[in-house]
Design an enzyme around this catalytic site. Structure first.
Site, PDB file in Angstrom:
ATOM      1  N   LYS A  67      -1.566   3.195  -0.831  1.00  0.00           N
ATOM      2  CA  LYS A  67      -1.185   2.204  -1.126  1.00  0.00           C
ATOM      3  C   LYS A  67      -1.360   1.256  -2.476  1.00  0.00           C
ATOM      4  O   LYS A  67      -0.853   0.784  -3.355  1.00  0.00           O
ATOM      5  CB  LYS A  67      -1.314   1.066  -0.241  1.00  0.00           C
ATOM      6  CG  LYS A  67      -0.523   1.526   1.011  1.00  0.00           C
ATOM      7  CD  LYS A  67      -0.692   0.493   2.137  1.00  0.00           C
ATOM      8  CE  LYS A  67      -0.163   0.895   3.654  1.00  0.00           C
ATOM      9  NZ  LYS A  67      -0.051  -0.145   4.640  1.00  0.00           N
ATOM     10  N   ASP A 103       4.384  -4.961   4.652  1.00  0.00           N
ATOM     11  CA  ASP A 103       3.453  -4.965   5.759  1.00  0.00           C
ATOM     12  C   ASP A 103       3.398  -6.572   6.245  1.00  0.00           C
ATOM     13  O   ASP A 103       3.535  -6.713   7.459  1.00  0.00           O
ATOM     14  CB  ASP A 103       2.188  -4.502   5.197  1.00  0.00           C
ATOM     15  CG  ASP A 103       1.927  -2.987   5.240  1.00  0.00           C
ATOM     16  OD1 ASP A 103       2.861  -2.548   6.224  1.00  0.00           O
ATOM     17  OD2 ASP A 103       0.963  -2.296   4.699  1.00  0.00           O
ATOM     18  N   ALA A 132      -4.263  -2.545   4.471  1.00  0.00           N
ATOM     19  CA  ALA A 132      -3.296  -3.333   5.463  1.00  0.00           C
ATOM     20  C   ALA A 132      -3.668  -4.741   5.312  1.00  0.00           C
ATOM     21  O   ALA A 132      -2.878  -5.517   5.365  1.00  0.00           O
ATOM     22  CB  ALA A 132      -3.435  -2.782   6.792  1.00  0.00           C
TER      23      ALA A 132
HETATM   24  P1  NDP Z   1      -8.115   1.343   4.544  1.00  0.00           P
HETATM   25  O1  NDP Z   1      -8.805   2.548   4.753  1.00  0.00           O
HETATM   26  O2  NDP Z   1      -7.596   0.886   3.208  1.00  0.00           O
HETATM   27  O3  NDP Z   1      -8.941   0.285   4.879  1.00  0.00           O
HETATM   28  C1  NDP Z   1      -9.767   0.248   6.164  1.00  0.00           C
HETATM   29  C2  NDP Z   1     -10.402  -0.911   6.773  1.00  0.00           C
HETATM   30  O4  NDP Z   1     -11.197  -0.401   7.735  1.00  0.00           O
HETATM   31  C3  NDP Z   1     -11.621  -1.413   5.463  1.00  0.00           C
HETATM   32  O5  NDP Z   1     -11.558  -2.850   5.639  1.00  0.00           O
HETATM   33  C4  NDP Z   1     -12.923  -0.890   6.260  1.00  0.00           C
HETATM   34  O6  NDP Z   1     -14.107  -1.623   5.832  1.00  0.00           O
HETATM   35  C5  NDP Z   1     -12.567  -0.888   7.508  1.00  0.00           C
HETATM   36  N1  NDP Z   1     -13.272  -0.084   8.476  1.00  0.00           N
HETATM   37  C6  NDP Z   1     -13.219   1.163   8.710  1.00  0.00           C
HETATM   38  N2  NDP Z   1     -13.980   1.657   9.553  1.00  0.00           N
HETATM   39  C7  NDP Z   1     -14.632   0.596  10.129  1.00  0.00           C
HETATM   40  C8  NDP Z   1     -15.805   0.110  11.166  1.00  0.00           C
HETATM   41  N3  NDP Z   1     -16.297   1.424  11.833  1.00  0.00           N
HETATM   42  N4  NDP Z   1     -16.213  -0.890  11.305  1.00  0.00           N
HETATM   43  C9  NDP Z   1     -15.703  -1.964  10.685  1.00  0.00           C
HETATM   44  N5  NDP Z   1     -14.921  -1.729   9.819  1.00  0.00           N
HETATM   45  C10 NDP Z   1     -14.456  -0.772   9.510  1.00  0.00           C
HETATM   46  O7  NDP Z   1      -6.795   1.371   5.847  1.00  0.00           O
HETATM   47  P2  NDP Z   1      -5.828   0.235   5.798  1.00  0.00           P
HETATM   48  O8  NDP Z   1      -6.099  -1.167   5.583  1.00  0.00           O
HETATM   49  O9  NDP Z   1      -4.515   0.768   5.054  1.00  0.00           O
HETATM   50  O10 NDP Z   1      -5.359   0.494   7.322  1.00  0.00           O
HETATM   51  C11 NDP Z   1      -6.221  -0.249   8.417  1.00  0.00           C
HETATM   52  C12 NDP Z   1      -5.406   0.316   9.653  1.00  0.00           C
HETATM   53  O11 NDP Z   1      -4.036  -0.556   9.880  1.00  0.00           O
HETATM   54  C13 NDP Z   1      -5.187   1.612   9.808  1.00  0.00           C
HETATM   55  O12 NDP Z   1      -5.617   2.163  11.102  1.00  0.00           O
HETATM   56  C14 NDP Z   1      -3.634   1.917   9.920  1.00  0.00           C
HETATM   57  O13 NDP Z   1      -3.010   2.753  10.634  1.00  0.00           O
HETATM   58  C15 NDP Z   1      -3.304   0.524  10.204  1.00  0.00           C
HETATM   59  N6  NDP Z   1      -1.981  -0.204   9.622  1.00  0.00           N
HETATM   60  C16 NDP Z   1      -0.909  -0.549  10.485  1.00  0.00           C
HETATM   61  C17 NDP Z   1       0.353  -0.455  10.210  1.00  0.00           C
HETATM   62  C18 NDP Z   1       1.315  -1.136  10.701  1.00  0.00           C
HETATM   63  O14 NDP Z   1       2.635  -1.198  10.416  1.00  0.00           O
HETATM   64  N7  NDP Z   1       1.335  -1.233  12.160  1.00  0.00           N
HETATM   65  C19 NDP Z   1       0.637  -0.964   8.535  1.00  0.00           C
HETATM   66  C20 NDP Z   1      -0.697  -0.629   7.733  1.00  0.00           C
HETATM   67  C21 NDP Z   1      -1.792  -0.401   8.383  1.00  0.00           C
HETATM   68  P3  NDP Z   1     -14.936  -1.185   4.400  1.00  0.00           P
HETATM   69  O15 NDP Z   1     -13.900  -1.857   3.294  1.00  0.00           O
HETATM   70  O16 NDP Z   1     -16.160  -1.597   4.864  1.00  0.00           O
HETATM   71  O17 NDP Z   1     -14.748   0.297   4.330  1.00  0.00           O
END
Ligand code: NDP
Length: 277
Positions: A67, A103, A132
């Site tokens: 994104k 979103d 997200a």
């Molecule tokens: P990104 O990969 O851009 O970001 C992931 C986020 O999750 C970061 O903030 C990361 O933290 C955090 N994270 C990952 N693993 C852990 C953990 N074990 N403990 C704590 N924090 C963690 O993904 P997106 O933001 O794009 O997506 C996030 C979720 O939202 C996805 O699972 C996606 O499927 C869902 N989503 C749903 C949508 C819908 O329409 N319903 C639309 C968009 C997304 P750090 O920065 O520290 O790595």
């Protein structure tokens, strides 16, 4: 005349529900289109998008992890995509990619219209600062929430998001460990991807009460841990992200085709088939 092509791009996309959702909208509105799922892992977003455009692609939904790059590729960005710094919807107009972000509008529409919630003045905790979270944070502020706390595992990402929002009176950033002591929240938005590993983000001392609205942007198995945690605490309003998924898709569909589909029948159908999985 050839049928116009649309697609979801990202990695992984093999289990994406977007092709099914857009096919249902197309059937409902009687619009002829094809909608593909194109994995970007091998060639990357830019090359996959260029190939898609050369083959007649007119619009793309962009998902994890592309994104941010999508916002960079778009030559024209909508104000909300610019504010978010990430784009999930690309539209080819006169050979130029236009980027938007649906979103946030999808989440707010789900909360207001499907769940009947008034988010005005709410104190909101947003867990995560990835693509997200970047998409939904500006929309929550525009919807009139009172305060937004962005808590992320990696501190710098939470601060970067707050800086971009440029609303110091209503926003603050912290790490997951620093949530303790920040008081109660009216709504907790789980926007991390921890649930894909069956995990909850590590949030010591965070306890919702029965009135706290808890929403996980994930759905299916990735939302199980957070929803179980909410239910353990007696939360009455706990939802997954399937409603948001359908609403953000409807916003993209409207951008591309100028017609807004009815989301409820598609949402109900997805729910029914998720129950059969
Ligand atoms: P990104 O990969 O851009 O970001 C992931 C986020 O999750 C970061 O903030 C990361 O933290 C955090 N994270 C990952 N693993 C852990 C953990 N074990 N403990 C704590 N924090 C963690 O993904 P997106 O933001 O794009 O997506 C996030 C979720 O939202 C996805 O699972 C996606 O499927 C869902 N989503 C749903 C949508 C819908 O329409 N319903 C639309 C968009 C997304 P750090 O920065 O520290 O790595």
């Amino acid at each position: 005349m050839s049928i116009p092509h649309y697609a979801v791009l990202g990695h992984p996309v093999v289990h994406s529900l977007s092709p099914r959702i857009h096919a249902a909208f197309a059937q409902q509105t009687d619009i002829a289109l094809t909608y593909l799922a194109l994995d970007t892992e091998e060639a990357g977003l830019a090359a996959t998008l260029a190939r898609f455009a050369a083959a007649g692609g007119l619009g793309a939904n962009v998902t994890v992890p592309d994104k941010s790059e999508a916002a960079g590729i778009a030559q024209v960005l909508s104000p909300r995509a610019r504010r978010a710094g990430v784009a999930n919807t690309l539209t080819l107009r006169d050979g130029v990619w236009h980027g938007d972000n649906t979103d946030g509008s999808g989440l707010v529409r789900d909360l207001r219209e499907r769940r009947g919630l008034d988010v005005h003045d709410m104190r909101v905790l947003l867990l995560g600062a990835g693509g997200a979270a970047q998409g939904v944070a500006p929309a929550l502020l525009e919807a009139g929430i009172g305060q937004l706390v962005v808590a992320n595992r990696t501190r710098s990402r939470a601060y970067d998001l707050i800086d971009r929002l440029n609303d110091p009176a209503r926003t603050r950033a912290c790490t997951l460990r620093e949530i303790a002591g920040l008081g109660d929240f009216d709504m907790i938005v789980q926007a991390t991807s921890a649930g894909h590993d069956g995990l909850l983000p590590a949030v010591p001392d965070l306890t919702p009460n029965a009135e706290t609205v808890c929403i996980d942007l994930n759905y299916g198995r990735a939302a199980v841990a957070f929803l179980a945690w909410a239910h353990q605490h007696g939360v009455q309003h706990a939802f997954d992200g399937m409603g948001m998924l359908v609403e953000q898709a409807a916003d993209a569909f409207e951008i591309w085709h100028g017609e807004r589909p009815y989301t409820e029948p598609v949402y109900v159908q997805l729910r029914l088939s998720a129950g059969r999985d």
